[in-house]
Design a protein around this motif. Structure first.
Motif, PDB file in Angstrom:
ATOM      1  N   ASP A  78       0.955  -1.336  -0.382  1.00 32.03           N
ATOM      2  CA  ASP A  78      -0.724  -0.408   0.211  1.00 32.03           C
ATOM      3  C   ASP A  78       1.052   1.503   0.188  1.00 32.03           C
ATOM      4  N   ASP A  79       0.737   2.401  -0.645  1.00 34.95           N
ATOM      5  CA  ASP A  79       1.231   3.850  -0.419  1.00 34.95           C
ATOM      6  C   ASP A  79       0.952   4.526   0.316  1.00 34.95           C
ATOM      7  N   HIS A  80       0.672   4.249   1.769  1.00 35.54           N
ATOM      8  CA  HIS A  80       0.019   5.089   2.358  1.00 35.54           C
ATOM      9  C   HIS A  80       0.590   4.394   4.041  1.00 35.54           C
ATOM     10  N   PRO A  81       1.980   4.879   4.190  1.00 34.36           N
ATOM     11  CA  PRO A  81       2.700   4.433   5.489  1.00 34.36           C
ATOM     12  C   PRO A  81       1.443   4.169   6.503  1.00 34.36           C
ATOM     13  N   LEU A  82       0.950   5.002   6.908  1.00 36.46           N
ATOM     14  CA  LEU A  82      -0.593   4.708   8.032  1.00 36.46           C
ATOM     15  C   LEU A  82      -0.683   3.004   7.434  1.00 36.46           C
ATOM     16  N   VAL A  83      -1.618   3.535   6.521  1.00 41.32           N
ATOM     17  CA  VAL A  83      -2.532   2.087   6.157  1.00 41.32           C
ATOM     18  C   VAL A  83      -1.675   0.512   6.643  1.00 41.32           C
ATOM     19  N   PHE A 103     -13.843  -1.337   5.724  1.00 41.79           N
ATOM     20  CA  PHE A 103     -13.623  -1.888   6.459  1.00 41.79           C
ATOM     21  C   PHE A 103     -12.667  -3.310   6.689  1.00 41.79           C
ATOM     22  N   ALA A 104     -11.680  -3.025   5.969  1.00 37.39           N
ATOM     23  CA  ALA A 104     -10.343  -3.799   5.897  1.00 37.39           C
ATOM     24  C   ALA A 104     -10.021  -4.219   7.134  1.00 37.39           C
ATOM     25  N   LEU A 105     -10.034  -3.538   8.367  1.00 34.58           N
ATOM     26  CA  LEU A 105      -9.730  -4.942   9.578  1.00 34.58           C
ATOM     27  C   LEU A 105     -10.550  -5.093   9.992  1.00 34.58           C
ATOM     28  N   SER A 151     -16.134  -7.792  -1.060  1.00 35.45           N
ATOM     29  CA  SER A 151     -16.615  -7.635   0.846  1.00 35.45           C
ATOM     30  C   SER A 151     -18.404  -7.483   0.139  1.00 35.45           C
ATOM     31  N   PRO A 152     -19.468  -7.718   1.271  1.00 35.98           N
ATOM     32  CA  PRO A 152     -20.833  -7.784   1.110  1.00 35.98           C
ATOM     33  C   PRO A 152     -20.872  -5.976   0.839  1.00 35.98           C
ATOM     34  N   GLU A 153     -20.244  -4.931   1.291  1.00 38.34           N
ATOM     35  CA  GLU A 153     -20.657  -3.618   1.405  1.00 38.34           C
ATOM     36  C   GLU A 153     -20.771  -2.936  -0.304  1.00 38.34           C
ATOM     37  N   LEU A 154     -19.912  -4.018  -0.564  1.00 43.88           N
ATOM     38  CA  LEU A 154     -19.413  -3.524  -2.316  1.00 43.88           C
ATOM     39  C   LEU A 154     -19.826  -3.856  -3.206  1.00 43.88           C
ATOM     40  N   ILE A 155     -20.796  -5.656  -3.032  1.00 42.19           N
ATOM     41  CA  ILE A 155     -22.039  -6.359  -3.860  1.00 42.19           C
ATOM     42  C   ILE A 155     -22.809  -5.255  -3.611  1.00 42.19           C
ATOM     43  N   SER A 156     -23.709  -5.616  -2.034  1.00 42.23           N
ATOM     44  CA  SER A 156     -24.723  -4.728  -2.117  1.00 42.23           C
ATOM     45  C   SER A 156     -24.908  -3.252  -2.840  1.00 42.23           C
TER      46      SER A 156
END
Length: 207
Positions: free
Chosen positions: A9-14, A106-108, A126-131
């Motif tokens: 990931d290019d975001h160091p914190l993520v 919702f990654a974690l 991700s169920p969120e994505l599907i819906s």
């Protein structure tokens, strides 16, 4: 058995958050990368079981890495993490046999479910994505079939036997059965003889 994992990931914190979380949960994180080029180099060097990749990264994005791994026959299962709730990106991911698609917010919460699903050879989205994009699974999966496979699936839906299909398409029954087996695999259907017929019937308007 805990899978070997590479993350990028290019975001160091993520990246740090994800790495710390996975290590805390006793996953075997082999290495992490800050961009797509590094990620691909690590995948080629370590051939991990799973690579968890941000979709948008410098040099190569997650989808391009998935494409290169597929072309090079690298068996690492690709999981994409992203903010993108976008049908086009989802379709591209499915076409590249990506094993997971997790929304960052919702990654974690989802990444453990995703990993356990993926190590059992079951794709996780991700169920969120599907819906959110309310996708019709039939047409999406159909995009993975070749023209010949679509023809055969249509004839299966018309209740034609393998020998009838063979006659109609001027191929052998054995070739028809081979195609049917590939279609089942691509559509993730079980091996029951009715599974293809039922799928073809349910999705006849798209064939």
């Amino acid at each position: 058995m805990n899978p070997n994992i590479i993350i990028a990931d290019d975001h160091p914190l993520v990246l740090k958050g994800l790495k710390d979380f996975l290590i805390e949960k006793n996953y075997n994180v082999l290495a992490s990368a800050k961009n797509g080029k590094e990620a691909l180099t690590l995948i080629k060097a370590h051939k991990p079981d799973i690579a968890i990749l941000d979709i948008k990264m410098p040099f190569l994005d997650g989808l391009q890495i998935a494409e290169k791994c597929k072309a090079a026959n690298i068996n690492t299962k690709i999981v994409l993490i992203t903010f993108e709730k976008d049908e086009k990106t989802y379709n591209e991911a499915r076409a590249l046999d990506v094993y997971g698609y997790v929304l960052k917010e919702f990654a974690l919460d989802e990444i453990e479910n995703c990993i356990s699903s993926v190590i059992n050879n079951k794709p996780y989205f991700s169920p969120e994505l599907i819906s959110y994009i309310k996708i019709n699974q039939g047409p999406i999966k159909l995009k993975t079939l070749t023209e010949a496979e679509i023809k055969i699936l249509k004839l299966v839906g018309d209740n034609k036997t393998a020998s009838e299909i063979a006659k109609k398409l001027f191929i052998s029954s054995r070739t028809v059965e081979k195609h049917k087996s590939h279609i089942r695999k691509k559509l993730a259907l079980d091996s029951k003889s009715t599974s293809l017929y039922l799928f073809a019937k349910e999705n006849s308007e798209y064939l």
